[in-house]
Scaffold this motif. Sequence first.
Motif, short mmCIF file in Angstrom:
data_model
loop_
_atom_site.label_atom_id
_atom_site.label_comp_id
_atom_site.label_asym_id
_atom_site.label_seq_id
_atom_site.Cartn_x
_atom_site.Cartn_y
_atom_site.Cartn_z
N ALA A 222 44.86 -15.46 -45.42
CA ALA A 222 43.63 -16.26 -45.44
C ALA A 222 43.28 -16.80 -44.05
CB ALA A 222 43.78 -17.42 -46.43
N GLY A 223 44.13 -16.50 -43.06
CA GLY A 223 43.86 -16.94 -41.70
C GLY A 223 44.45 -18.29 -41.34
N ASP A 224 45.21 -18.90 -42.27
CA ASP A 224 45.80 -20.22 -42.01
C ASP A 224 47.24 -20.04 -41.52
OD1 ASP A 224 46.62 -22.82 -41.94
OD2 ASP A 224 46.33 -23.23 -44.07
N LEU A 225 47.38 -19.71 -40.25
CA LEU A 225 48.71 -19.46 -39.70
C LEU A 225 49.57 -20.72 -39.66
CD1 LEU A 225 48.06 -16.95 -36.77
CD2 LEU A 225 49.08 -16.49 -39.01
N GLU A 226 48.96 -21.85 -39.37
CA GLU A 226 49.74 -23.09 -39.32
C GLU A 226 50.26 -23.45 -40.71
OE1 GLU A 226 51.92 -26.06 -37.93
OE2 GLU A 226 50.93 -24.49 -36.78
N GLY A 227 49.42 -23.26 -41.72
CA GLY A 227 49.88 -23.50 -43.09
C GLY A 227 50.99 -22.55 -43.47
#
Length: 261
Positions: A222-227
């Motif tokens: 989903a593009g949320d690398l930090e998550g």
Amino acid sequence: MSGKIDWEPIRALVQRVLEQGAPLELTDDVRALLRRSAREVALPAKDTEKALRSIRSAMPLLRKIKRRIWGGSWRLMEAENRASRLQDAGDLKGARAQIEKVLAVETVPLYRKHATNALARIDRLDKVAASGQVDPKLPEHSQLFVLLHRVHQGKPLKLTRRMRAFLRHAAAEVAISEDETKEALKNPKSAEALLQKIAERRRKGRRRLERALWQMMNLRDAGDLEGARQQLRDLLAVEVVPVYRQAAEENLAGLDEPPPA
């Protein structure tokens, strides 16, 4: 069939032609690749030679090879996962049934060999379940749960020299201290409690890792690398089993690698 099977070339051809839409070119090398791959997935040689007469007939051959490789791999993986869960629950009969279902329909020799080997391992686990004696030729993990199931059935743990060595190694693998292990091995009852603790660390750690990796992949996609990174950091904050920590650390490092060009 002899020699090591390498399906990377046929996978590359499938990707290029069937997934990316490139035209199929029946060069000598491509014909040889299709011929070899068809043989490796047990397609009749006569049908293969007929299919190689033209591009129009070679395309269905390529699709059939793909179905046998991809479909067989998925079927075997799913069956082995179900069998593993049943083994952990002490249901060796159910585990055997999962693998037998694969053999009832599988035609690819490589997958049949893997399934046959899986049945042989279950046969050996049956002997562990019946005797209470560890088998040095079997993976440690699978025997832990079979032995624990015996204990839950009221069968005492047999503290032979081999069993003591097995438990010492298994305890070290899940980060239980030598002192704690030494104390636990003084009598069968405390050794049974040690076995329970080892199995629980394995079970909970595996589930925790599977859940974290699943959530990590969803967030990454989903593009949320930090998550995605946080899922693995949260796991590392509580996980003590070295093999699961290593898997989490490797996946965390992978998130920091630059995407392929």
